[in-house]
Every structure is written in C-alpha cells, then in structure tokens.
Scaffold this motif. Structure first.
Motif, PDB file in Angstrom:
ATOM      1  N   PHE A 146      53.695  82.609  57.304  1.00  0.00           N
ATOM      2  CA  PHE A 146      53.422  83.823  58.065  1.00  0.00           C
ATOM      3  C   PHE A 146      52.068  84.425  57.698  1.00  0.00           C
ATOM      4  CE2 PHE A 146      58.071  83.789  58.755  1.00  0.00           C
ATOM      5  CZ  PHE A 146      58.071  83.948  60.130  1.00  0.00           C
ATOM      6  N   VAL A 147      51.646  84.273  56.445  1.00  0.00           N
ATOM      7  CA  VAL A 147      50.323  84.756  56.052  1.00  0.00           C
ATOM      8  C   VAL A 147      49.235  83.975  56.783  1.00  0.00           C
ATOM      9  CG1 VAL A 147      48.668  84.860  54.144  1.00  0.00           C
ATOM     10  CG2 VAL A 147      51.028  85.610  53.789  1.00  0.00           C
ATOM     11  N   VAL A 200      53.125  74.964  41.709  1.00  0.00           N
ATOM     12  CA  VAL A 200      53.816  74.107  42.673  1.00  0.00           C
ATOM     13  C   VAL A 200      54.818  74.891  43.498  1.00  0.00           C
ATOM     14  CG1 VAL A 200      55.325  72.099  42.947  1.00  0.00           C
ATOM     15  CG2 VAL A 200      53.494  72.057  41.254  1.00  0.00           C
ATOM     16  N   THR A 201      55.614  75.726  42.837  1.00  0.00           N
ATOM     17  CA  THR A 201      56.730  76.392  43.513  1.00  0.00           C
ATOM     18  C   THR A 201      56.415  77.816  43.956  1.00  0.00           C
ATOM     19  OG1 THR A 201      57.615  77.095  41.365  1.00  0.00           O
ATOM     20  CG2 THR A 201      58.402  75.005  42.251  1.00  0.00           C
ATOM     21  N   SER A 202      55.264  78.349  43.549  1.00  0.00           N
ATOM     22  CA  SER A 202      54.909  79.704  43.959  1.00  0.00           C
ATOM     23  C   SER A 202      54.105  79.659  45.258  1.00  0.00           C
ATOM     24  CB  SER A 202      54.096  80.381  42.860  1.00  0.00           C
ATOM     25  OG  SER A 202      53.822  81.722  43.198  1.00  0.00           O
ATOM     26  N   ALA A 203      53.731  80.826  45.742  1.00  0.00           N
ATOM     27  CA  ALA A 203      52.926  80.908  46.959  1.00  0.00           C
ATOM     28  C   ALA A 203      51.526  80.347  46.714  1.00  0.00           C
ATOM     29  CB  ALA A 203      52.845  82.351  47.434  1.00  0.00           C
ATOM     30  N   GLN A 204      50.924  79.813  47.764  1.00  0.00           N
ATOM     31  CA  GLN A 204      49.602  79.204  47.664  1.00  0.00           C
ATOM     32  C   GLN A 204      48.489  80.128  48.159  1.00  0.00           C
ATOM     33  OE1 GLN A 204      49.479  76.102  46.141  1.00  0.00           O
ATOM     34  NE2 GLN A 204      51.663  76.555  45.905  1.00  0.00           N
ATOM     35  N   THR A 205      48.795  81.009  49.087  1.00  0.00           N
ATOM     36  CA  THR A 205      47.790  81.942  49.599  1.00  0.00           C
ATOM     37  C   THR A 205      47.701  83.167  48.698  1.00  0.00           C
ATOM     38  OG1 THR A 205      49.399  83.070  51.008  1.00  0.00           O
ATOM     39  CG2 THR A 205      48.241  81.187  51.954  1.00  0.00           C
ATOM     40  N   ASN A 206      46.540  83.807  48.656  1.00  0.00           N
ATOM     41  CA  ASN A 206      46.366  84.984  47.805  1.00  0.00           C
ATOM     42  C   ASN A 206      47.281  86.132  48.228  1.00  0.00           C
ATOM     43  OD1 ASN A 206      44.443  83.781  46.173  1.00  0.00           O
ATOM     44  ND2 ASN A 206      42.719  84.549  47.358  1.00  0.00           N
ATOM     45  N   ALA A 215      62.274  79.322  47.109  1.00  0.00           N
ATOM     46  CA  ALA A 215      62.699  78.845  48.422  1.00  0.00           C
ATOM     47  C   ALA A 215      61.976  79.574  49.552  1.00  0.00           C
ATOM     48  CB  ALA A 215      64.213  79.012  48.575  1.00  0.00           C
ATOM     49  N   LEU A 216      61.625  80.834  49.328  1.00  0.00           N
ATOM     50  CA  LEU A 216      60.977  81.625  50.386  1.00  0.00           C
ATOM     51  C   LEU A 216      59.457  81.520  50.384  1.00  0.00           C
ATOM     52  CD1 LEU A 216      62.944  84.999  50.542  1.00  0.00           C
ATOM     53  CD2 LEU A 216      63.140  83.014  52.035  1.00  0.00           C
ATOM     54  N   ALA A 217      58.867  81.043  49.296  1.00  0.00           N
ATOM     55  CA  ALA A 217      57.406  81.012  49.192  1.00  0.00           C
ATOM     56  C   ALA A 217      56.728  80.268  50.335  1.00  0.00           C
ATOM     57  CB  ALA A 217      56.995  80.417  47.843  1.00  0.00           C
ATOM     58  N   PRO A 218      57.204  79.070  50.740  1.00  0.00           N
ATOM     59  CA  PRO A 218      56.551  78.392  51.875  1.00  0.00           C
ATOM     60  C   PRO A 218      56.606  79.206  53.161  1.00  0.00           C
ATOM     61  CG  PRO A 218      57.939  76.859  50.658  1.00  0.00           C
ATOM     62  CD  PRO A 218      58.262  78.225  50.141  1.00  0.00           C
ATOM     63  N   THR A 219      57.704  79.925  53.372  1.00  0.00           N
ATOM     64  CA  THR A 219      57.821  80.758  54.571  1.00  0.00           C
ATOM     65  C   THR A 219      56.839  81.916  54.525  1.00  0.00           C
ATOM     66  OG1 THR A 219      60.184  80.203  54.723  1.00  0.00           O
ATOM     67  CG2 THR A 219      59.422  82.105  55.975  1.00  0.00           C
ATOM     68  N   VAL A 220      56.701  82.519  53.345  1.00  0.00           N
ATOM     69  CA  VAL A 220      55.735  83.611  53.192  1.00  0.00           C
ATOM     70  C   VAL A 220      54.322  83.106  53.475  1.00  0.00           C
ATOM     71  CG1 VAL A 220      54.689  85.206  51.547  1.00  0.00           C
ATOM     72  CG2 VAL A 220      57.166  84.876  51.553  1.00  0.00           C
ATOM     73  N   GLY A 239      50.037  85.795  49.888  1.00  0.00           N
ATOM     74  CA  GLY A 239      51.391  85.344  49.594  1.00  0.00           C
ATOM     75  C   GLY A 239      51.764  85.534  48.139  1.00  0.00           C
ATOM     76  N   LYS A 240      50.795  85.376  47.232  1.00  0.00           N
ATOM     77  CA  LYS A 240      51.062  85.582  45.802  1.00  0.00           C
ATOM     78  C   LYS A 240      51.429  87.027  45.523  1.00  0.00           C
ATOM     79  CE  LYS A 240      48.023  81.816  44.356  1.00  0.00           C
ATOM     80  NZ  LYS A 240      46.731  81.425  43.748  1.00  0.00           N
ATOM     81  N   TYR A 241      50.754  87.963  46.180  1.00  0.00           N
ATOM     82  CA  TYR A 241      51.111  89.376  46.012  1.00  0.00           C
ATOM     83  C   TYR A 241      52.543  89.628  46.495  1.00  0.00           C
ATOM     84  CZ  TYR A 241      46.197  90.624  45.152  1.00  0.00           C
ATOM     85  OH  TYR A 241      44.932  90.732  44.631  1.00  0.00           O
ATOM     86  N   ILE A 242      52.848  89.086  47.664  1.00  0.00           N
ATOM     87  CA  ILE A 242      54.165  89.338  48.268  1.00  0.00           C
ATOM     88  C   ILE A 242      55.279  88.697  47.445  1.00  0.00           C
ATOM     89  CG2 ILE A 242      55.598  88.927  50.311  1.00  0.00           C
ATOM     90  CD1 ILE A 242      53.001  88.977  51.968  1.00  0.00           C
ATOM     91  N   VAL A 243      55.120  87.418  47.127  1.00  0.00           N
ATOM     92  CA  VAL A 243      56.161  86.702  46.386  1.00  0.00           C
ATOM     93  C   VAL A 243      56.335  87.306  44.992  1.00  0.00           C
ATOM     94  CG1 VAL A 243      56.757  84.486  45.326  1.00  0.00           C
ATOM     95  CG2 VAL A 243      55.911  84.562  47.666  1.00  0.00           C
ATOM     96  N   GLY A 244      55.226  87.648  44.329  1.00  0.00           N
ATOM     97  CA  GLY A 244      55.319  88.246  43.005  1.00  0.00           C
ATOM     98  C   GLY A 244      56.052  89.574  43.036  1.00  0.00           C
TER      99      GLY A 244
END
Length: 375
Positions: free
Chosen positions: A358-359, A307-313, A350-355, A315-320
């Motif tokens: 942009f992805v 729910v709170t992490s990035a949804q795009t693949n 908080a930044l995951a949706p923004t990441v 984005g998951k690399y970046i947020v992680g």
C-alpha cells in the motif's frame, strides 16, 4: 592466515564435486566463506563492491548481542545467590549447552537442505542460532531447545525457500513453538527454577516474573532501575535494557539495523501504554513496558530483521509503531499472556508485505497525480 589459507586450498579438491567428500561441499563452503571473504566475482550485469558480505553483516549482529549475552550469564548466576565471577561462570555453563544444541541442530538441518538443493549454506542461521537461547529461559530442557530449533528451521524458513524467503522471524518461530507446546516451562514459576548446586549456588525458585506481577497486581517487587539494568528474572538475554541499548548503538553505527523501525516500536509501545493509563486500565507508568519482558530485545533485534520487516521507509514507521502498540495491547488486555512482544512481531511479520504494497501504491498514485497536474 596464509598458512590457514594454504591448508584450505589443499583440502578443497576433496570437498568439491567429484572429490571423495564431495557430498559435504556445502558444509566446506560454509566454513571457507566464514574464515575468508569469498573470492567469487560476477561476470555480467550490475556489480556490488563491498567488503561486508552477509557473513560479516551477521558478525556485527552477533557482536551487538554480546553485551546482553554476558549480562545474561551474570544475571543467571545472581538469581541463584551467586556474585561476581562465580555468577558469570554459572550462567555461562548453563547457557553453553543450549547454544551448542541450537547450532548443531540448526546448522545440521541447513547443511542437509543445502546439499539436497545443491546450494551454498546460507549465513542467516549464524544469528538465529545465537538468538534462540537468548529468548528462552535458561532452565529450558535441551530437548525442547532442539525441537524448537528444528521446527523453526524446517517450517519457519526452509519450506519458504531458505534464508531471505521466510515470512516469519525464525528465532521467534522457535520460541512460539516451545511456548505453546510446553507453556509451563516457558512461563510461570518454573522459568527460574534451579536444581544445580554449583560454585556455592543454592536451590532457588523465583515466583512470578515482573511482567506477570504487572498483569496480576499492577506493580512489581523490583525497582525501575533494577529492571532497566536487568537484575530481574526473565528469558536469558532479555532482562537488561541497558545492554540491549548498547547493542542497538552498535547496530545503528554499523548501519545493520533501521533506526526507523527501532524508534517506532518504542514510540508505539509508549503511546499505547499512555492510552491505557489515561483510560484507567493500568495504574503503573507506561514506560514500565519498555524495561520489562522482551520489549526492548524485540524492538532492537527482532523487529528490525531486514527479511521479515517492512522494506519501505514509510512502511518501517508503520510496522514498528503497530508492533509496539500491539505488544502493549496484548499485555494489558490479556493478563493470561503477559508477554505480547513475540506475538506482536510475528503478526506484523505477516502484515509487513501488505503495508509495503500500500505504501508503494500510494507513491505510484501520487506520481500519477503529479503527471496529470503538469499536463
């Protein structure tokens, strides 16, 4: 099971709208769908056929938490001088009241909100209620646990619309509230104070945790193997990296968690650790960060929250990666707050949706450029 199914069907009219206990319809539905797979079907539009509904997905997460939970019980007893089965039972007796308070308070609030909104009780709290005691010191007073749970459910989830709408991980919201409201009880020497004399346990006060020793002295009194196995002081379920990795294997095998996020957190933490080691800000090896504190637990069970992490693949690399790097950054740069994983995950929530935004925009622009090239 057939007898139980018949019993549920017989009492169901009492709890449906118009029945004598119709005001408890949401609570009854939560119990029924926990016991049995829902028999509701969609009438139009897309159909998703899968035996694993959200409750079953939550079950796999709880199953993955069991190794760390059981070791937390044993480690709690071992910290006060017990061994074997006595240590395990001591820890179990200490944590069960926290677990009960977490579920009673949290589910109680969830049921109240579900009744007000005339909705089903969401399943997400089955995991959150289990996580909260595991990320707190076992000596945390029960009234603090209750306050943290209430704050997390109300202000961390329900104000956003409930499960699936929350921006921040509710379990970490609970820990953050308790940490900043009652800091002495969540860090320092009071974390591992025991005044119980049970099963031969002796009064014990453990000083600074491994993270605090790294921040102040640049070394710790425990070996890396002890830290990896979990025989060190710390929050209840966060000490054993080995048990956490077993849970990670379960999550990855069942497809519940993303390996992209999980792996990126560890890579980000190592990269930042080696950077600080290279410039001389730290003398201990970078991999120390991965086996002490809540780093591994956060990487496996918190940062991967769908729910709170990035949804795009991508984005998951970046947020992680940024989560792991930021956690080590906070640990090294701010010695007054040696555990940076909680703040890192909340910040990246908080930044995951923004990441993700942009992805997606980058993908759209790339496809536009392809169209122009073809023309």
């Amino acid at each position: 099971m057939k007898a139980l199914r018949n019993l549920v069907d017989n009492v169901k009219p009492t709890f449906t709208e118009g029945g004598k206990l119709g005001f408890l319809a949401s609570l009854f539905d939560a119990i029924e769908t926990f016991l049995f797979v829902p028999n509701t079907t969609t009438k139009k539009g897309a159909h998703v056929r899968d035996c694993n509904d959200m409750k079953r997905t939550m079950f796999f997460v709880v199953l993955a938490l069991i190794p760390a939970f059981l070791f937390g019980c044993y480690n709690t007893g071992s910290q006060v001088g017990l061994e074997g089965f006595a240590a395990l039972m001591y820890g179990l007796v200490r944590v069960l009241p926290m677990l009960a308070v977490s579920y009673v308070v949290g589910l109680g609030i969830e049921v109240i909100y579900a009744q007000i909104r005339k909705e089903e009780v969401a399943e997400g709290y089955f995991v959150t209620g289990f996580l909260i005691p595991m990320i707190m010191p076992v000596s945390t007073p029960l009234w603090m646990v209750a306050l943290g749970v209430a704050f997390a459910v109300i202000f961390g989830k329900e104000v956003f619309g409930g499960t699936g709408m929350n921006i921040f991980n509710p379990a970490l919201v609970a820990r953050a509230f308790v940490f900043f409201a009652f800091t002495p009880q969540m860090s320092g020497e009071k974390v591992w104070f025991s005044d119980w004399k049970m099963m031969g346990a002796t009064d014990a006060t453990t000083g600074a945790t491994a993270l605090e020793q790294l921040a102040t002295t640049g070394d710790m009194q425990w070996s890396v193997m002890d830290a990896f196995l979990g025989f060190i002081p710390g929050s209840f379920g966060e000490t054993s990296t080995l048990c956490i990795l077993i849970g990670a294997a379960i999550l990855l095998y069942t497809g519940v968690a993303s390996w992209r996020t999980m792996l990126s957190v560890f890579v980000g933490g190592l990269a930042m650790g080696y950077l600080f080691q290279a410039v001389g800000l730290t003398e201990y090896p970078a991999y120390y960060h991965l086996v002490v504190g809540g780093f591994a637990f956060g990487a496996v069970f918190m940062a991967t929250d769908p729910v709170t992490s990035a949804q795009t693949n991508t984005g998951k690399y970046i947020v992680g990666f940024m989560t792991g790097a930021l956690a080590v950054l906070v640990r090294v740069v701010n010695p007054a707050y040696p555990e940076g994983m909680m703040l890192a995950i909340l910040f990246m929530n908080a930044l995951a949706p923004t990441v993700d935004y942009f992805v997606v925009e980058a993908n759209i622009n790339r496809r536009k450029n392809r169209v122009k090239t073809v023309k």
